[in-house]
Structure formats: structure tokens, C-alpha cells
Design a protein around this motif. Structure first.
Motif, mmCIF file in Angstrom:
data_model
loop_
_atom_site.group_PDB
_atom_site.id
_atom_site.type_symbol
_atom_site.label_atom_id
_atom_site.label_comp_id
_atom_site.label_asym_id
_atom_site.label_seq_id
_atom_site.Cartn_x
_atom_site.Cartn_y
_atom_site.Cartn_z
ATOM 1 N N ALA A 120 25.191 38.319 40.547
ATOM 2 C CA ALA A 120 25.686 38.432 41.917
ATOM 3 C C ALA A 120 25.562 37.102 42.663
ATOM 4 O O ALA A 120 26.448 36.712 43.428
ATOM 5 C CB ALA A 120 24.927 39.529 42.654
ATOM 6 N N LYS A 121 24.475 36.391 42.399
ATOM 7 C CA LYS A 121 24.260 35.111 43.075
ATOM 8 C C LYS A 121 25.309 34.089 42.654
ATOM 9 O O LYS A 121 25.894 33.387 43.491
ATOM 10 C CB LYS A 121 22.866 34.574 42.775
ATOM 11 N N VAL A 122 25.560 33.981 41.338
ATOM 12 C CA VAL A 122 26.517 32.963 40.885
ATOM 13 C C VAL A 122 27.949 33.368 41.231
ATOM 14 O O VAL A 122 28.802 32.507 41.459
ATOM 15 C CB VAL A 122 26.365 32.690 39.377
ATOM 16 N N TYR A 123 28.209 34.686 41.286
ATOM 17 C CA TYR A 123 29.546 35.114 41.714
ATOM 18 C C TYR A 123 29.771 34.730 43.181
ATOM 19 O O TYR A 123 30.833 34.216 43.550
ATOM 20 C CB TYR A 123 29.712 36.619 41.535
ATOM 21 N N GLY A 124 28.764 34.960 44.011
ATOM 22 C CA GLY A 124 28.871 34.535 45.406
ATOM 23 C C GLY A 124 29.047 33.037 45.531
ATOM 24 O O GLY A 124 29.795 32.537 46.372
ATOM 25 N N TYR A 125 28.358 32.293 44.655
ATOM 26 C CA TYR A 125 28.491 30.835 44.661
ATOM 27 C C TYR A 125 29.911 30.435 44.254
ATOM 28 O O TYR A 125 30.519 29.543 44.852
ATOM 29 C CB TYR A 125 27.466 30.234 43.706
ATOM 30 N N ALA A 126 30.485 31.129 43.257
ATOM 31 C CA ALA A 126 31.857 30.840 42.838
ATOM 32 C C ALA A 126 32.845 31.146 43.954
ATOM 33 O O ALA A 126 33.835 30.423 44.139
ATOM 34 C CB ALA A 126 32.196 31.645 41.581
ATOM 35 N N ARG A 127 32.568 32.198 44.725
ATOM 36 C CA ARG A 127 33.467 32.550 45.839
ATOM 37 C C ARG A 127 33.451 31.493 46.935
ATOM 38 O O ARG A 127 34.361 31.434 47.763
ATOM 39 C CB ARG A 127 33.064 33.908 46.424
ATOM 40 N N SER A 128 32.412 30.652 46.960
ATOM 41 C CA SER A 128 32.399 29.575 47.956
ATOM 42 C C SER A 128 33.424 28.491 47.621
ATOM 43 O O SER A 128 33.777 27.683 48.477
ATOM 44 C CB SER A 128 30.996 28.960 48.046
ATOM 45 N N PHE A 129 33.909 28.502 46.360
ATOM 46 C CA PHE A 129 34.923 27.521 45.958
ATOM 47 C C PHE A 129 36.328 28.095 46.067
ATOM 48 O O PHE A 129 37.299 27.343 46.212
ATOM 49 C CB PHE A 129 34.681 27.066 44.514
ATOM 50 N N THR A 130 36.456 29.412 45.947
ATOM 51 C CA THR A 130 37.769 30.038 46.031
ATOM 52 C C THR A 130 37.633 31.420 46.660
ATOM 53 O O THR A 130 36.661 32.138 46.399
ATOM 54 C CB THR A 130 38.417 30.168 44.642
ATOM 55 N N LYS A 131 38.573 31.778 47.474
ATOM 56 C CA LYS A 131 38.551 33.097 48.099
ATOM 57 C C LYS A 131 39.248 34.133 47.230
ATOM 58 O O LYS A 131 39.262 35.316 47.564
ATOM 59 C CB LYS A 131 39.234 33.034 49.478
ATOM 60 N N GLU A 132 39.851 33.695 46.120
ATOM 61 C CA GLU A 132 40.535 34.611 45.210
ATOM 62 C C GLU A 132 39.514 35.241 44.268
ATOM 63 O O GLU A 132 38.917 34.555 43.438
ATOM 64 C CB GLU A 132 41.592 33.845 44.400
ATOM 65 N N PRO A 133 39.244 36.532 44.371
ATOM 66 C CA PRO A 133 38.177 37.158 43.565
ATOM 67 C C PRO A 133 38.394 37.050 42.065
ATOM 68 O O PRO A 133 37.446 36.868 41.306
ATOM 69 C CB PRO A 133 38.182 38.619 44.036
ATOM 70 N N PHE A 134 39.677 37.173 41.602
ATOM 71 C CA PHE A 134 39.910 37.091 40.163
ATOM 72 C C PHE A 134 39.614 35.690 39.633
ATOM 73 O O PHE A 134 39.073 35.527 38.547
ATOM 74 C CB PHE A 134 41.360 37.484 39.829
ATOM 75 N N LEU A 135 39.965 34.662 40.416
ATOM 76 C CA LEU A 135 39.680 33.291 40.002
ATOM 77 C C LEU A 135 38.173 33.041 39.995
ATOM 78 O O LEU A 135 37.641 32.402 39.084
ATOM 79 C CB LEU A 135 40.371 32.289 40.934
ATOM 80 N N ALA A 136 37.488 33.571 41.013
ATOM 81 C CA ALA A 136 36.027 33.435 41.033
ATOM 82 C C ALA A 136 35.413 34.115 39.821
ATOM 83 O O ALA A 136 34.460 33.599 39.211
ATOM 84 C CB ALA A 136 35.466 34.040 42.321
ATOM 85 N N GLU A 137 35.971 35.275 39.446
ATOM 86 C CA GLU A 137 35.461 35.987 38.277
ATOM 87 C C GLU A 137 35.684 35.185 37.002
ATOM 88 O O GLU A 137 34.812 35.102 36.122
ATOM 89 C CB GLU A 137 36.147 37.348 38.161
ATOM 90 N N ASP A 138 36.873 34.556 36.896
ATOM 91 C CA ASP A 138 37.151 33.710 35.727
ATOM 92 C C ASP A 138 36.147 32.569 35.636
ATOM 93 O O ASP A 138 35.671 32.217 34.546
ATOM 94 C CB ASP A 138 38.566 33.133 35.819
ATOM 95 N N ILE A 139 35.851 31.979 36.775
ATOM 96 C CA ILE A 139 34.892 30.867 36.814
ATOM 97 C C ILE A 139 33.531 31.325 36.312
ATOM 98 O O ILE A 139 32.884 30.656 35.502
ATOM 99 C CB ILE A 139 34.790 30.301 38.242
#
Length: 581
Positions: free
Chosen positions: A43-62
Motif C-alpha cells: 500500500a505504501k509503495v502504491y501510494g508512492y507510485a500514485r505521486s508520479f501518476t494519477k492513472e491507477p493502472f499506470l501506477a499499478e504497472d509501476i
């Protein structure tokens, strides 16, 4: 309030400690430990990924890519207590990569991944796909019962796919035994009964399989790294100007390589100045007893070389993997076949190879060569070009080598150690600070660098060397090499002090100028004494150091040298004191 803060800090400390334990277990092949690390921090790293993109699927890919890379490179994590910050860095790097790349297609969830095995049929333990499908089906079922989050199942699928590719490196017998142990949780005793073999044979196969899987994991990581560079559109071939360092006549190859690093910067130094400021003109490392050829290079590469580069005004980055706790083989006496490319292919891949490749490419892309150890023989050299298509670096040294070396041959030389160092940034530093730092480095080596049974350093090395002559157990080639290296270093020490006396004309150095001249004269005398030893024991043949007459004469020379070195150290200590006022 203070009590709550204290409790919070205690929880964080406990979690960090638990992370450390889980990392160690995961490194040893515990899949559940890695899964717990993912559960704890996802959950922490997913939230961190969302700080780079607002697109949830792209954040998930990251996040998925980051977790795969974390799984592949877990062995390179230096401090197991720093798992989360390390994972954050991977997420950040993946975010930058993804944001530069074209939009990715939406990935399917785990439930759409079909196995060739029948869903409700018996698991075929002869088939890796069937085993992985069983594991995936069981895990997917537990996830459906516990959570509806598709990212967890997707991560599991990708991890299993990675493991599946890795296991293909095993032969059929190794795979069956490995699968039985790690997937069906059979004990070695049970496996021995099923396959009709001894437990000792089972343990041997499991051990061999682990080694092959580790090598395959590193190979896959290197392949992925190269593919990522292509996907990012990075340059395929770069060759910098050939370093002048390759033509420098100096026995200390580390200093020659450091001189080469400075060629690609705005700061330029003479070779004696590099030798002096980095401390190499004053080093002496001796292997007690035989005076092994490895002695001059038996020091802490990271600490000594990084400190030396800081003395020159540069911060550096290092990737390393050392395995030798004692002197390695003598390349001059080894079977020539052990120095070939074919011999390197047979040695294990270093776990930090992907990180080393990244450091090298980044440095060369910025216009900097990279210092490296054991490119062709156990000496230091420079990498100054790369070709992604052929997966080769252009590299050389001042020992006569200048040719391509395969990416995956790094760290697979005669001593099987990997060390690469690259300039990260230039520091704002003046001459006085450089000299003060150099004196601290030099005097620490002379007086305080810890000696042990494997190697003696500084002034203590003379006692070990003297004793070796008296015991008459010296290996001639190694002794001749050590003599040549230290004697040449002292010649550069003399040139170093003379250059400072003549060219550092600022008035602030007037108070130490007489001491600088005294130091130059002392090191000239020391170099002359070493020249007499080198004449008696020429490299590579080495003369007869164990002959009673030769040994007696050598001890007398060493006693004179040590006395001169002690006088020189006293002068340097006075210089340090005056410079600090």
C-alpha cells in the motif's frame, strides 16, 4: 503525547527489525517471507507510485515492475534494515522509465491466466507448468476469500512467471527434485525414497540447483536491463576518448586508473600529484611470510579509492562484490587457460552485475570513464565505451590491454571479484584542503591502518617483510613485484613533494615549504634504496631472496628504508600541524 510518540517509534523500530529478518529469509529462498514484505509495504509503495501518476493502472504497472525487480535483485540490498527506502528507489526509477515510454496496455488479472493442466485434475508433478498453476490457483482462491484487490494476484502471477523462466535452466532430473522440495514441500529423506537415491545425492542436487538458479536469475536480470535500455531509446554504442592513463609508466595501477578518471573532468593533475593526493605514493601493503604478489592490492578498495578521489575533489559511486578473504592466485604463475574468456564463462556471475552495468552505462553516457578491477588480470583499469548490440565494453589498462570485454565477464576474472567506481560529482575544494586531507590519509595509513595475518600495512609492513627474509620462505615473483610497486610509489612521492614546492606558490604554503622540500629529499633517498632492492630482485624472475647472503643484505636495506620512512612520517606530522594553524 510523548508516550504516544515513543510507542510509535518503538513500533517503527520493531517493524524495521522484522523487515530485516524477512529480507534475510527471502534471500535464502523463503517465498513466504518475500510475500510478507510485499503484503506489509504494498500500500505504501502504491501510494508512492500514485505521486508520479494519477492513472491507477499506470501506477499499478509501476508497482508490479518494481516488485519483480526487487525480487530479482534482493541479494544486492546492502542493508537489510533499509528494505522500504530501497524499494521506494526502485519504484521511482520504474516510474521515470514508464512515464518516458509509450502508454501500456491494460493488463489482465490472474483469473484470465490459463494453465495447460486441467483446472480440476490432478497436479502433474513432472510438469513445471502444472505445479505453478496449482500454486497460483490456490493463492488466487485465498485472495478471493481475503481481498478483492486484483493487484495482489497480478503480482503473484508475474512472480510465478519469473520463477518459471528461471527453473528452465535445470535439467529434467534437477527440476523434478527441486520442484518436489520447494513446491510439494517434500523433505530430502522423502525425495530420496521417491526417486530411489541417497539423501546425500538429494542434498547435492538441491545445492547444485540453487547455484544454477542464482546464475539464471542474474542472467535474466541482465537481459531485462539491456531490454529496458532499448525500450528507453538509450544510445546503443558510445566510445569516449582513449585515456592517456594507458600510456602512464607507473606500477600502481589504481593510481593510473584514478588519473584516467580525471582526464574526463575540468580538473587535471599530473600523475605524481594524483599519486600523492590519493595517498598511493605512500602506501605499502605486504603479505607476511611469502610476500605474495597480491599484497600491493590488498586494501579496502571502496574506502581507500573513494577517499583518494575525495582528496582530488570528486565524490564517487561504487558497486562491488568481494569474495576473497586471503590472497588470490598469482596471474603470472597461473595456467594461461585460466585467464581466457572461456574460463570466465565457467565462473559464477556476480549478483551485483546488473547494478554494475547501470553504473557504467550512466557514467559513460555522462562522458566519464569508469575504474574497474580485474578486467584482464588482477589489476585496475578503465572502461571507456560500450556497445549494447554486442553487449561489450571497451576497456584497457596501463599493463598493455585495450580491447572489448563482454558485459557478463565482469567480476569473473581470476580472483572472481567485481569492483567498479565512477565519478558522481565534482567538489569545490582548494589546494590547502586537498593537502590537509592527503596528509590525513597518508598518516592514517602509516600509523593506524589495521594490519592482520593476511596483510600488514604502513610502517608495520616493514617488520613483516623483514621477518619474511629472515624466515627464508619468500616467493620470488611476489617479492619482486612488491618491491617494484613500493619503490615506484616512493619515486612518485619524491616528485609529488617537489611539484608542490615548485608550483604551489601561494603565500599560505610558505610556512610549510621547508618541510615540503625535506620530505622530497627523504623520499628520494627511500626510492634510491628501493632501487638497490629491485636490482637484486628484478621482476618478474625475482632473483634469490631466500639465499642467506641475499637475505641478509635485503634486511639491512629494509632497516635503512624503515628508518628513513619514520623520519619522513615525522616531517609529515610537522607539516600537518603547521598547516592546521
Amino acid at each position: 503525547m510523548q508516550k504516544e510518540l515513543f510507542q510509535s517509534e518503538m513500533i517503527e523500530a520493531r517493524e524495521e527489525q522484522e523487515d530485516s529478518a524477512l529480507v534475510e529469509k527471502a534471500r535464502n529462498g523463503d517465498r513466504e517471507a518475500f510475500g510478507e514484505l510485499v503484503r506489509r509495504h504494498r500500500a505504501k509503495v502504491y501510494g508512492y507510485a500514485r505521486s508520479f501518476t494519477k492513472e491507477p493502472f499506470l501506477a499499478e504497472d509501476i508497482v508490479q515492475d518494481a516488485l519483480i525487480r526487487a525480487f530479482l535483485h534482493l541479494g544486492t540490498l546492502v542493508d537489510s534494515r533499509r528494505f522500504l527506502p530501497w524499494l521506494h528507489r526502485i519504484v521511482r526509477n520504474q516510474a521515470y522509465t514508464r512515464l518516458k515510454a509509450a502508454p501500456q496496455a491494460k493488463e489482465q488479472v490472474f483469473s484470465s491466466w490459463h494453465s495447460p493442466a486441467e483446472e480440476e485434475g490432478e497436479t502433474d508433478w513432472q510438469s513445471l507448468d502444472s505445479i505453478l498453476y496449482r500454486l497460483g490457483r490456490q493463492h488466487a482462491q485465498s485472495l478471493r476469500e481475503q481481498t478483492a484487490a486484483p493487484e495482489e494476484t497480478l503480482m503473484r502471477r508475474e512472480l510465478l512467471e519469473t520463477i518459471m523462466h528461471m527453473l528452465r535452466c535445470l535439467n529434467p532430473k534437477e527440476r523434478r527434485i527441486f520442484e518436489s522440495h520447494f513446491f510439494d514441500h517434500l523433505s530430502p529423506q522423502e525425495i530420496a525414497g521417491v526417486f530411489g537415491m541417497s539423501q546425500a545425492n538429494v542434498y547435492q542436487i538441491l545445492s547444485r540447483s540453487r547455484k544454477k538458479l542464482l546464475r539464471e536469475k542474474i542472467r535474466l536480470a541482465v537481459d531485462q536491463y539491456v531490454l529496458n535500455r532499448k525500450d528507453e531509446g538509450l544510445m546503443n554504442k558510445v566510445t569516449l576518448k582513449k585515456p592517456e592513463a594507458f600510456s602512464q609508466r607507473v606500477w600502481t595501477t589504481a593510481a593510473a586508473a584514478m588519473y584516467g578518471l580525471t582526464e574526463y573532468t575540468e580538473k587535471r593533475f599530473s600523475l605524481p600529484m594524483v599519486m600523492g593526493l590519493t595517498g598511493h605514493a605512500f602506501r605499502i601493503n605486504v603479505v607476511p611470510g611469502e610476500i605474495h604478489i597480491a599484497g600491493p592490492t590488498m586494501f579496502d578498495f571502496d574506502n581507500v579509492l573513494s577517499e583518494g578521489m575525495r582528496n582530488l575533489g570528486f565524490e564517487v559511486k561504487v558497486v562491488q562484490q568481494h569474495t576473497q578473504m586471503a590472497p588470490g592466485p598469482n596471474a603470472n604463475q597461473a595456467d594461461p587457460s585460466l585467464l581466457t574468456a572461456a574460463a570466465r564463462e565457467k565462473r559464477k556471475l556476480p549478483e551485483v552485475l546488473p547494478e554494475a552495468l547501470s553504473l557504467i552505462h550512466d557514467a559513460i553516457d555522462r562522458g566519464h570513464a569508469v575504474l574497474s578491477w580485474d578486467l584482464f588480470i588482477p589489476e585496475f583499469g578503465l572502461i571507456y565505451g560500450y556497445d549494447t548490440e554486442t553487449r561489450q565494453f571497451q576497456a584497457g589498462d596501463n599493463c598493455g590491454h585495450d580491447k572489448p570485454i563482454a558485459y557478463d565477464h565482469l567480476g569473473r576474472g581470476l580472483v572472481e571479484e567485481l569492483f567498479v567506481l565512477a565519478i558522481d560529482k565534482q567538489l569545490d575544494i582548494d589546494q590547502k584542503t586537498m593537502l590537509a586531507n592527503a596528509l590525513r590519509t597518508i598518516l592514517h595509513h602509516y600509523r593506524q591502518e589495521t594490519s592482520g595475518p593476511a596483510c600488514a600495512h604502513g610502517l608495520a609492513a616493514y617488520d613483516a617483510w623483514r621477518e619474511a627474509y629472515l624466515q627464508k620462505g619468500i616467493e620470488p615473483n611476489g617479492n619482486a613485484y612488491t618491491t617494484a610497486v613500493v619503490g615506484d610509489a616512493r619515486r612518485h612521492a619524491s616528485l609529488f613533494w617537489k611539484e608542490i614546492a615548485e608550483t604551489w606558490t601561494d603565500a599560505q604554503f610558505d610556512k610549510i615549504r621547508p618541510l615540503v622540500k625535506d620530505a622530497g629529499e627523504l623520499y628520494t633517498q627511500i626510492a634510491d634504496e628501493y632501487a638497490t632492492l629491485a636490482h637484486r630482485f628484478p621482476f618478474p624472475t625475482g632473483g634469490n631472496p631466500n639465499d642467506p647472503d641475499e637475505s641478509r643484505e635485503a634486511v639491512q636495506v629494509l632497516d635503512r628504508i624503515k628508518k628513513l620512512e619514520e623520519q619522513a612520517v615525522a616531517v609529515l606530522e610537522q607539516m600537518q600541524e603547521k598547516l592546521s594553524v
